[in-house]
Structure formats: structure tokens, C-alpha cells
Motif scaffolding. Structure first.
Motif, PDB file in Angstrom:
ATOM      1  N   ALA A 454       0.843  -1.204   0.000  1.00 23.59           N
ATOM      2  CA  ALA A 454       0.000   0.000   0.000  1.00 23.59           C
ATOM      3  C   ALA A 454       0.876   1.251   0.000  1.00 23.59           C
ATOM      4  N   LYS A 455       1.938   1.235   0.819  1.00 25.78           N
ATOM      5  CA  LYS A 455       2.833   2.391   0.888  1.00 25.78           C
ATOM      6  C   LYS A 455       3.531   2.622  -0.447  1.00 25.78           C
ATOM      7  N   CYS A 456       3.943   1.518  -1.062  1.00 20.98           N
ATOM      8  CA  CYS A 456       4.627   1.639  -2.350  1.00 20.98           C
ATOM      9  C   CYS A 456       3.691   2.236  -3.382  1.00 20.98           C
ATOM     10  N   PHE A 457       2.469   1.735  -3.401  1.00 25.55           N
ATOM     11  CA  PHE A 457       1.452   2.252  -4.331  1.00 25.55           C
ATOM     12  C   PHE A 457       1.244   3.739  -4.093  1.00 25.55           C
ATOM     13  N   ALA A 458       1.107   4.112  -2.826  1.00 27.58           N
ATOM     14  CA  ALA A 458       0.861   5.511  -2.484  1.00 27.58           C
ATOM     15  C   ALA A 458       2.036   6.394  -2.900  1.00 27.58           C
ATOM     16  N   GLY A 459       3.258   5.888  -2.644  1.00 27.10           N
ATOM     17  CA  GLY A 459       4.445   6.668  -3.000  1.00 27.10           C
ATOM     18  C   GLY A 459       4.498   6.966  -4.489  1.00 27.10           C
ATOM     19  N   LEU A 460       4.101   5.971  -5.295  1.00 27.54           N
ATOM     20  CA  LEU A 460       4.125   6.163  -6.753  1.00 27.54           C
ATOM     21  C   LEU A 460       3.018   7.100  -7.205  1.00 27.54           C
ATOM     22  N   VAL A 461       1.844   6.902  -6.620  1.00 24.74           N
ATOM     23  CA  VAL A 461       0.675   7.699  -7.016  1.00 24.74           C
ATOM     24  C   VAL A 461       0.900   9.185  -6.687  1.00 24.74           C
ATOM     25  N   ASN A 462       1.612   9.417  -5.584  1.00 24.42           N
ATOM     26  CA  ASN A 462       1.878  10.804  -5.180  1.00 24.42           C
ATOM     27  C   ASN A 462       2.710  11.548  -6.226  1.00 24.42           C
ATOM     28  N   LYS A 463       3.649  10.816  -6.868  1.00 27.52           N
ATOM     29  CA  LYS A 463       4.530  11.491  -7.822  1.00 27.52           C
ATOM     30  C   LYS A 463       4.056  11.375  -9.261  1.00 27.52           C
ATOM     31  N   HIS A 464       3.005  10.603  -9.488  1.00 22.82           N
ATOM     32  CA  HIS A 464       2.519  10.328 -10.850  1.00 22.82           C
ATOM     33  C   HIS A 464       2.056  11.631 -11.489  1.00 22.82           C
ATOM     34  N   PRO A 465       2.435  11.862 -12.782  1.00 19.79           N
ATOM     35  CA  PRO A 465       1.961  13.085 -13.435  1.00 19.79           C
ATOM     36  C   PRO A 465       0.432  13.064 -13.526  1.00 19.79           C
ATOM     37  N   ALA A 466      -0.154  14.247 -13.403  1.00 18.04           N
ATOM     38  CA  ALA A 466      -1.614  14.343 -13.438  1.00 18.04           C
ATOM     39  C   ALA A 466      -2.124  14.010 -14.839  1.00 18.04           C
ATOM     40  N   GLY A 467      -3.366  13.512 -14.890  1.00 15.59           N
ATOM     41  CA  GLY A 467      -3.911  13.201 -16.221  1.00 15.59           C
ATOM     42  C   GLY A 467      -4.782  11.976 -16.184  1.00 15.59           C
ATOM     43  N   GLN A 468      -5.125  11.503 -17.367  1.00 13.98           N
ATOM     44  CA  GLN A 468      -6.088  10.407 -17.471  1.00 13.98           C
ATOM     45  C   GLN A 468      -5.561   9.124 -16.838  1.00 13.98           C
TER      46      GLN A 468
END
Lengths: 718, 161
Positions: A454-468
Motif C-alpha cells: 500500500a505504501k509503495c502504491f501511495a508513494g508512486l501515485v503521489n509522484k505520478h503526473p496528473a492526467g487520465q
């Protein structure tokens, strides 16, 4: 004035005046027939002060030393004039006084003069008294290092560090002696303070003399480290000694790794040792592995500023750790219950900071190189880049299957790497990786793995460029966790995922964060998940050590806590008022977590509106509500005394009544609040003083010791 | 560090410093709401060991002026006896130290306790006189009316920052 030492301020100003006078006179122009003003000035000071340095009872040594140092620090000329007279005297006094405490005082004065020399840099041959006394100074400092008094050793070590930093002072043979002394104190001195000071000194001096330290100290440490492991530890005491010696070797290897060339020597030694201890099966093996990881972590931190060291470290350590972990996991999959040390939670948790520190300061190009190996390792089992990569079976952490449980734990190492990457590094197959992590966190049985995924997923999602693409994966996450959250055996896991994703989005001000926070607020009323949801607010607000913080390049917007407070506290208050008695405490807990992490100025402005809620909660009969309110109020008393003063009557009455609660924890919390009341202005408190002191007499006789302890502290303050 | 120069010289400029004992570990029994904890010697010792010495930046424990073996408490009979050892036989601070210990105990123990604070026999030139002063309730109360003395005592009792 200085000899009387009536006031520290006066003394400081006098010394500054003396320094200024000396500096001014130092600029005087000398001609052959006129008086040397500086010399006369300094001679008169020396006349007044010098003899005090020789007094047997040493009454006025410190003021004299301070005066002489103030005068000497003004210019090189003044320094030479003063030290030529004072240094031989101090060295003589050291030999005359045999007691450790007296020698310590003399050494500290000597150190004061040596530190002044640092200002002038290189020790000039012709004018320097220091150089002419080189042998005596060294002998005195070395004798301090061999003394039994710890305090004297510590001053000696400081002096050694200063001498080492003076260019041209220590000869090569002196240097060897220095290193030998430092090794001896580090490894064999009983007191840990001396040992640590010697390690730090080695760290400071190593960049100045890298060859000597890498040639002399590192091999010795390696030798001691290896001898400890191989000898059989028969009885408990000798095994304890061996273990503490090993620990010191590990700490020293890390401390001395302050130069690129030394890092290249120490990292292989540490990795070699890690390979040895991770094979162990005894009870202490996990702890041994954790020690090595702590040393590796320190070296990683020390390498971060230098590009060359940083890349060397990353390339040497990360594949090695991954290889060892994968080997252990794969063997465990093939034959379960081997109880591999490397797979234990505390060990994996110790490896995380190492990999993270090795990754955060990489340049984007080098980071891209590394990520192109690590992602295929976890997604496709691509082990070709790992050293010693012949494994009995394939590495497939994201596949289903009970035997793969050991492999799945390694997602902690993936998290350490991938969530520490610089922001603009493109992660190959990122969408696939996110989907696999999401599936893993929702389906696996092990809480550690589920949380880490879950933490790994969150860490990636936080930095993911915005968009579709981001919106799609977030929608998928919500669709996946909602059914599990509503009912079933995996509610807690779903809550964990919800918390981490919410945190990731709150930090970057993503619009979905408010919908998710509302879901969390709704859960505060849930009988099963309510308390965990309340504690989740702490997770959202607090700084997490491994992911989602600025150090690992997470997207953390400014003032996110204030914004969270403004958006959600009204809802918390509303929820509290509407909640049933058995869940009211959850709302309060959530509220106190948010308040505890708010910057002080914001807290102070918002407090008046919340205070009535908190005071009302104090009257609530539920002890969990009472406890959370008390723990919320206590820091507020310390931080916002002016505002709390307005309610002092209510506070005193309620706190005192709660000191008779049937629950011990409530009595203790109430007493702590009574103690905290003393930070209010005295004028506010005086009317209550007699009453409180009288009322506190009763808890002094409380049947529980822990309560009595708090009562004593509070009553004493009052 | 050797004491400040000038002014009144310290009586005992280089005292022997003893190691402090650590915090008392909390037992499971102490955390149990139902079970009562009797007041024991260690608890009394914990009350007095961090009292500051008037002259040195050290505590009474660090100077070995108070030791746990010289503390005797009986909770059931409500009695406490504390023996303290001045660092040197002619220590002029002995009365002040004794007073600080007494005040700390008065403020920290339930009223039912009878307090006996005296000098370890044979360790001070005027121990008889000092013990008599400390045992006299009225004299102690009168001393505490003296605001200057009270301030000095409070300084000894305040926690070191």
C-alpha cells in the motif's frame, strides 16, 4: 572584572574588549627605535596572568586562560607572543599535576590555544612555538588518551582532532600513532562515550589523511570483525563481549567512511560481513544483520553529497542486498520454514533506509539506469543484473500462490528503491506495476506485505503526473477497496490502503482527496474500524520516515496540514455532536491528532472555537473520551497559555475532579494537565494556588505508584 | 570544571562524583489498575535523589549525599527515615541540605507520614545540633517563612534543565 566573574555578560564583554585592543595594537607599525606597543601590552597581560597558571590549587586558571586566549586570538603576532610564553608553561604544568581532573583542566586550556592556531591555517616553521614543542604536545595528548579518566580521554581526543587538522604539524610516524590510539580507544576502551568520540575523530581526520586511515585502520577493523565471527562463543559473557566488539567495529567502519577512497574499502567489508551473518540461525542473528544495515545506512548518508561515492555505493550495495534477499526468498519458497533471517520484518525494515539513502541523491540519468534493472526484476523475475544469480527457482513476487509469500515480502525493498527516486525519472511499466501492487495489497494475507505494498502504491501515485492515466488507476483503487472496506475479512487491509492513498493525495492537493477523507470520516462511526480510522488521522498528518516525505522527493505541497484542518475539522466537530456515545471518542481522537500536528500559530488562532468542544468533552462520562481530551489539552496548555487562561476556572475544576477517576490512566492524564497548568501566567494561577495544592494532597496517597509520581511532580510545581 | 575564580572559594572544589542510577523500570504489576502498590524505599529515594546540591551543579545522588540503603520507609506504619551524608565533616551546607530533603518529603508525601531526616552518624562535626533543628517542626516552619531561605530551597528542589 574577569577574575571576579560576577556576571557572564560582563565577562564576555571584557574579553571582547581585550581582543579588540590586541587586534588594534597588532596593526601598529613597527620601527627600529620606538617601543613595540603590542609587545608591551601583551607583556603586561602575561605578567598578571601567567603565574596563576602555576598555582597548585588552580583557583584562577580559567579566568587567566580566557584572558590570554582573548588577547592571543586577535592576530598571528599576538598569538605567537602569547603562546611562546604560555605553551611551555602549560606542558610543564601537565607533567607536574598527576591527578586526572587537574590534567583535564590543563588539557582544556591547551586545547583552547590549539584551536586558535586553526584560524591561521598552516603552521609556519620559523615563527611557531607550537612546532618547536611538537614532540611534547604530542606526548601530552597521547598520555591523555591512555589515562583511565574518561573525561580526560575525551578532551585528549578533541585535541587530537585539532592537531590533525593543522597542516604540517603531525609527522607520518605521529599519524600512525594517532591511528593506533584511535583504534585502541574505539575497540577496547570500556566507556562507550570514549569509543564513540574516537570514532567521530577518525571520521573527521580521515578525509585529510585518507591513505593512512584506509591503509591502517580499515584492515585492523576488518581483522577484528572477522575474528569475532569465526570464534566459537562458549559462554554468555564472552559472547556478549565479542558481540559488542563486533558492533564497535561496524560502527567504526561506518564512522571512518568519510572519503571516497575509504568508502571503496569499507563497503566490501560490510557487505562481506553481512553475507556471513545472514546465514546464521541463532536468536541474535537478526540483530546482527540489523547492526550491519545501520552501519551501511550511515555510510550511504555520508556518500550522498559526492557524485562519485554516491554512484559507487549504489552500484555496490543495492544489487548485492537485492541478490541476498531474493536468494533467501526463493530458497524459502522452494523449502518453506527455513526461517531465513533476511526475511524477518525487522531486518527488511532495517534494509529499507539503506536502499532509500542510496537512491535519493542519484542523478536522474544514473537513476534511470538503475530503475531499468529493478522494475523488471520484480515484474518479470529478470535476475541477470544481480551478482551470484543462480537461483533454484524463479522470482515472481506478484504471482499468486501460498509458497510465494516469502517472495512477496520483498516488495519492501522495491518500495525503498522506487519511492526514493528523483521526481523526473520515468519508471518503466509504471501502470502495470501500480496494478500489481494494488492487487497485492488487497489479496495477500500478511499484514506486513499488505501495508508495504500500500505504501509503495501511495508513494508512486503521489509522484505520478496528473492526467487520465492517474485518474484511471485511482478509480481502480477506489473500486477495489470499497467492497473490502464495507464488509468481510479484509476490512483492516482496505482501511490501510485507504489511509495511504488518501495521504498521498492530500499531500499533493489532488481533488479526489476530499472524497476519500469523507469516506474516512464516515468510518469514525464504525464500531469495528472506528478507533483505527481515528488513529489514521495521525498517519495522514505525521511525517512518515520511509515514503511520502520531502527527502524522497515526494510531492508535498506547502501548508497541507492547515488546509486539511480547515477542510475537515468542521466535519469532525459536526460528527462528534451527532455521534452516539460509544463512538464519540473516535471523533475526538481524530481531532486531537490533527491538532497535535498543526503549526503553533495556526493552532492558536483556531483554538477559541474548538475549546468549548474540548471542555464539553471533559464532562463526558466515557473514559476514552476523557483520555483523548486530556491528552489533547495538555500540549495546548503548554503552547497557548494566554487563550487557555480564559477558561482557567473550568479547567482547574474539571482536572481536579478527574484526578479521582476510577481509571488509573485518566488520573495520570488529569494530573499531567494540572502540571501543565503551571505554564499559565502566575497572576492567573495565584488565586487557585492554595486550592490546588490542597486538592493534590489526596493523589499523593493514590494506591498506584505511577499516579503518585505524577501527583508529586504536579504538586511540586504548584 | 573547576569552580569560578575570585569570590568565596568552594569548600569542596573537586568532589568525587558518583554514577546516577537509571529510571525505575515500570512493571506489569504497576500498570494493573486493580493492584495497590505499597510505598517502598526506592520510591522515597527517587523523590530525593535529584535534589540539587547548593554549591555544585550536581545532585545529592551524584555526590553520594543520599543513598538508597540509607532510606527506610514503612507504608503501613506511615514512617519515613532518611539519613544523609555531607560530603565533608565541616560542611556548612548540611542544615540547608537537610532542610531541602525535609521540604521535598513534606511536599511529596501524604500527611499521615512521620518524617525523620538526620545526618548519618559520625559524618559531621555538628550533627547533633543539625539533627535537632531538622526534627523541630516549629523551627522548620519558621525557616520556611524566611523568603530568601525558601528561594534557596526551591532552587535546590527545582529540576535541572
Amino acid at each position: 572584572q574577569v577574575f571576579q566573574t560576577a556576571s557572564e555578560k560582563v565577562e564576555t564583554e571584557c574579553l571582547a574588549a581585550l581582543h579588540a585592543l590586541s587586534a588594534c595594537l597588532s596593526r601598529s607599525v613597527l620601527s627600529s627605535d620606538t617601543e613595540d606597543l603590542l609587545d608591551s601590552f601583551l607583556s603586561s597581560i602575561l605578567q598578571d596572568c601567567r603565574h596563576h597558571l602555576c598555582e597548585p590549587d588552580m583557583k584562577l586558571v580559567w579566568p587567566s586562560a580566557k584572558l590570554l586566549q582573548a588577547a592571543a586570538s586577535a592576530s598571528l603576532r599576538a598569538y605567537h607572543r602569547v603562546t611562546s610564553s604560555v605553551l611551555p608553561l602549560l606542558l610543564e604544568q601537565y607533567t607536574k599535576h598527576p591527578q586526572s581532573s587537574q590534567r583535564r583542566t590543563i588539557m582544556e586550556m591547551l586545547l583552547g590555544f590549539l584551536e586558535l592556531q586553526q584560524k591561521w591555517g598552516r603552521v609556519e616553521e620559523d615563527a611557531s612555538t607550537l612546532l618547536s614543542l611538537q614532540a611534547q604536545v604530542c606526548s601530552v595528548v597521547f598520555s591523555a588518551l591512555t589515562d583511565s579518566s574518561v573525561q580526560l580521554q575525551l578532551v585528549g581526543i578533541r585535541a587530537l582532532t585539532v592537531l590533525g587538522s593543522l597542516q604540517g604539524f603531525l609527522s607520518p610516524s605521529d599519524l600512525e600513532l594517532v591511528v593506533d590510539h584511535l583504534i585502541r580507544v574505539t575497540l577496547h576502551e570500556e566507556d562507550s562515550q570514549s569509543s564513540e568520540a574516537a570514532m567521530e575523530a577518525a571520521g573527521t581526520l580521515a578525509p585529510i589523511y585518507p591513505k593512512v586511515f584506509s591503509g591502517r585502520m580499515v584492515p585492523r577493523l576488518e581483522e577484528e570483525l572477522q575474528s569475532g565471527v569465526s570464534s566459537s562463543e562458549r559462554d554468555e559473557e564472552s559472547s556478549r563481549d565479542c558481540s559488542s566488539l563486533r558492533q564497535r567495529c561496524l560502527q567504526a567502519l561506518a564512522a571512518v567512511s568519510t572519503h571516497t577512497s575509504i568508502v571503496r574499502e569499507t563497503v566490501p567489508v560490510l557487505l562481506q560481513h553481512l553475507r556471513k551473518v545472514q546465514k546464521g540461525r541463532e536468536a541474535g542473528s537478526a540483530r546482527d544483520v540489523v547492526f550491519v544495515c545501520q552501519s551501511l545506512h550511515r555510510v550511504a548518508l555520508q556518500c550522498q553529497q559526492d557524485v562519485e561515492s554516491c554512484w559507487f555505493y549504489h552500484q555496490a550495495v543495492v544489487p548485492c542486498l537485492l541478490a541476498m534477499a531474493v536468494q533467501a526468498a526463493v530458497q524459502e519458497s522452494a523449502r518453506p520454514l527455513l526461517d531465513k533471517v533476511l526475511l524477518e520484518e525487522e531486518v527488511l525494515a532495517a534494509m529499507v533506509p539503506v536502499i532509500s539513502a542510496a537512491t535519493t541523491h542519484l542523478s536522474p540519468e544514473l537513476a534511470a539506469q538503475s530503475v531499468s534493472h529493478v522494475v523488471p526484476l520484480f515484474l518479470d523475475g529478470e535476475v541477470s543484473f544481480l551478482p551470484q544469480n543462480n537461483f533454484p527457482c524463479s522470482f515472481q513476487p506478484f504471482q499468486d500462490g501460498e509458497c510465494l509469500e516469502a517472495q512477496r515480502r520483498l516488495v519492501a525493498l522495491l518500495m525503498a528503491f522506487i519511492c526514493s527516486l528523483p521526481r523526473n525519472v520515468v519508471i518503466p511499466q509504471q501502470e502495470r506495476l501500480l496494478r500489481e501492487l494494488l492487487a497485492l495489497t488487497c489479496s495477500c494475507n500478511c499484514p506486513f506485505t499488505a501495508t508495504t505494498a500500500a505504501k509503495c502504491f501511495a508513494g508512486l501515485v503521489n509522484k505520478h503526473p496528473a492526467g487520465q492515466q492517474l485518474d484511471e488507476i485511482l478509480q481502480l483503487a477506489v473500486n477495489t477497496l470499497e467492497p473490502s472496506l464495507a464488509e468481510g475479512p479484509r476490512r483492516m487491509q482496505a482501511l490501510t490502503l485507504l489511509l495511504w492513498v488518501t495521504k498521498a493525495l492530500v499531500l499533493r492537493y489532488h481533488p479526489l482527496s476530499s472524497r476519500l477523507t469523507d469516506k474516512l470520516l464516515g468510518l469514525l462511526g464504525d464500531t469495528e474500524l472506528g478507533p483505527a480510522a481515528a488513529d489514521g488521522f495521525a498517519l495522514l498528518m505525521a511525517e512518515s520516515p520511509d515514503v511520502l516525505h520531502k527527502g524522497c522527493h515526494a510531492d508535498v505541497r506547502i501548508m497541507f496540514r492547515q488546509r486539511f484542518f480547515t477542510d475537515n475539522v468542521p466535519k469532525l466537530v459536526q460528527g462528534f455532536h451527532g455521534a452516539g456515545p460509544d463512538v464519540k471518542a473516535n471523533y475526538l481522537k481524530g481531532l486531537s491528532h490533527v491538532l497535535n500536528h498543526l503549526p503553533k500559530p495556526v493552532l492558536v488562532t483556531e483554538l477559541p472555537t474548538l475549546l468549548s468542544l474540548l471542555l464539553e468533552a471533559l464532562s463526558c462520562s466515557d473514559r476514552v473520551v476523557q483520555l483523548s481530551t486530556l491528552s489533547c489539552l495538555q500540549p495546548l496548555l503548554l503552547e497557548a497559555p494566554q487563550i487557555m487562561s480564559l477558561h482557567v476556572e473550568t479547567l482547574v475544576t474539571k482536572f481536579l475532579s478527574l484526578t479521582s477517576s476510577p481509571t488509573m490512566a485518566v488520573r495520570i492524564a488529569a494530573l499531567r494537565c494540572v502540571h501543565a497548568l503551571t505554564s499559565l501566567p502566575t497572576a492567573v494561577l495565584l488565586p487557585y494556588k492554595a486550592r490546588v495544592i490542597r486538592a493534590l494532597a489526596k493523589p499523593l496517597d493514590d494506591k498506584k505508584r505511577l499516579v503518585r509520581k505524577e501527583a508529586v511532580a504536579a504538586r511540586g510545581e504548584w | 570544571m573547576v569552580g569560578a575564580g575570585g569570590g568565596a572559594p568552594l569548600e569542596n572544589a573537586n568532589p568525587l562524583v558518583y554514577r546516577r542510577s537509571g529510571e525505575r523500570p515500570v512493571t506489569a504489576r504497576e500498570e494493573d489498575d486493580e493492584v495497590a502498590d505499597t510505598i517502598d524505599d526506592r520510591e522515597i529515594f527517587d523523590l530525593i535523589r535529584s535534589i540539587n546540591d547548593p554549591e555544585h551543579p550536581l545532585t545529592l545522588e551524584e555526590l553520594n549525599v543520599v543513598e538508597q540503603v540509607r532510606v527506610k520507609v514503612n507504608d503501613a506504619e506511615s514512617t519515613v527515615a532518611v539519613e544523609f551524608t555531607p560530603t565533608i565533616p565541616h560542611c556548612s551546607m548540611a542544615t540547608l541540605i537537610g532542610l531541602s530533603i525535609k521540604v521535598k518529603l513534606i511536599r511529596s508525601l501524604p500527611e499521615r507520614f512521620k518524617l525523620d531526616v538526620h545526618i548519618t552518624p559520625g559524618t559531621h562535626a555538628s550533627e547533633h545540633a543539625v539533627n535537632k533543628q531538622l526534627a523541630d517542626k516549629e523551627r522548620v516552619a519558621a525557616a520556611l517563612e524566611n523568603s530568601h531561605l525558601l528561594e534557596v530551597v526551591n532552587q535546590c528542589l527545582s529540576a535541572r534543565s
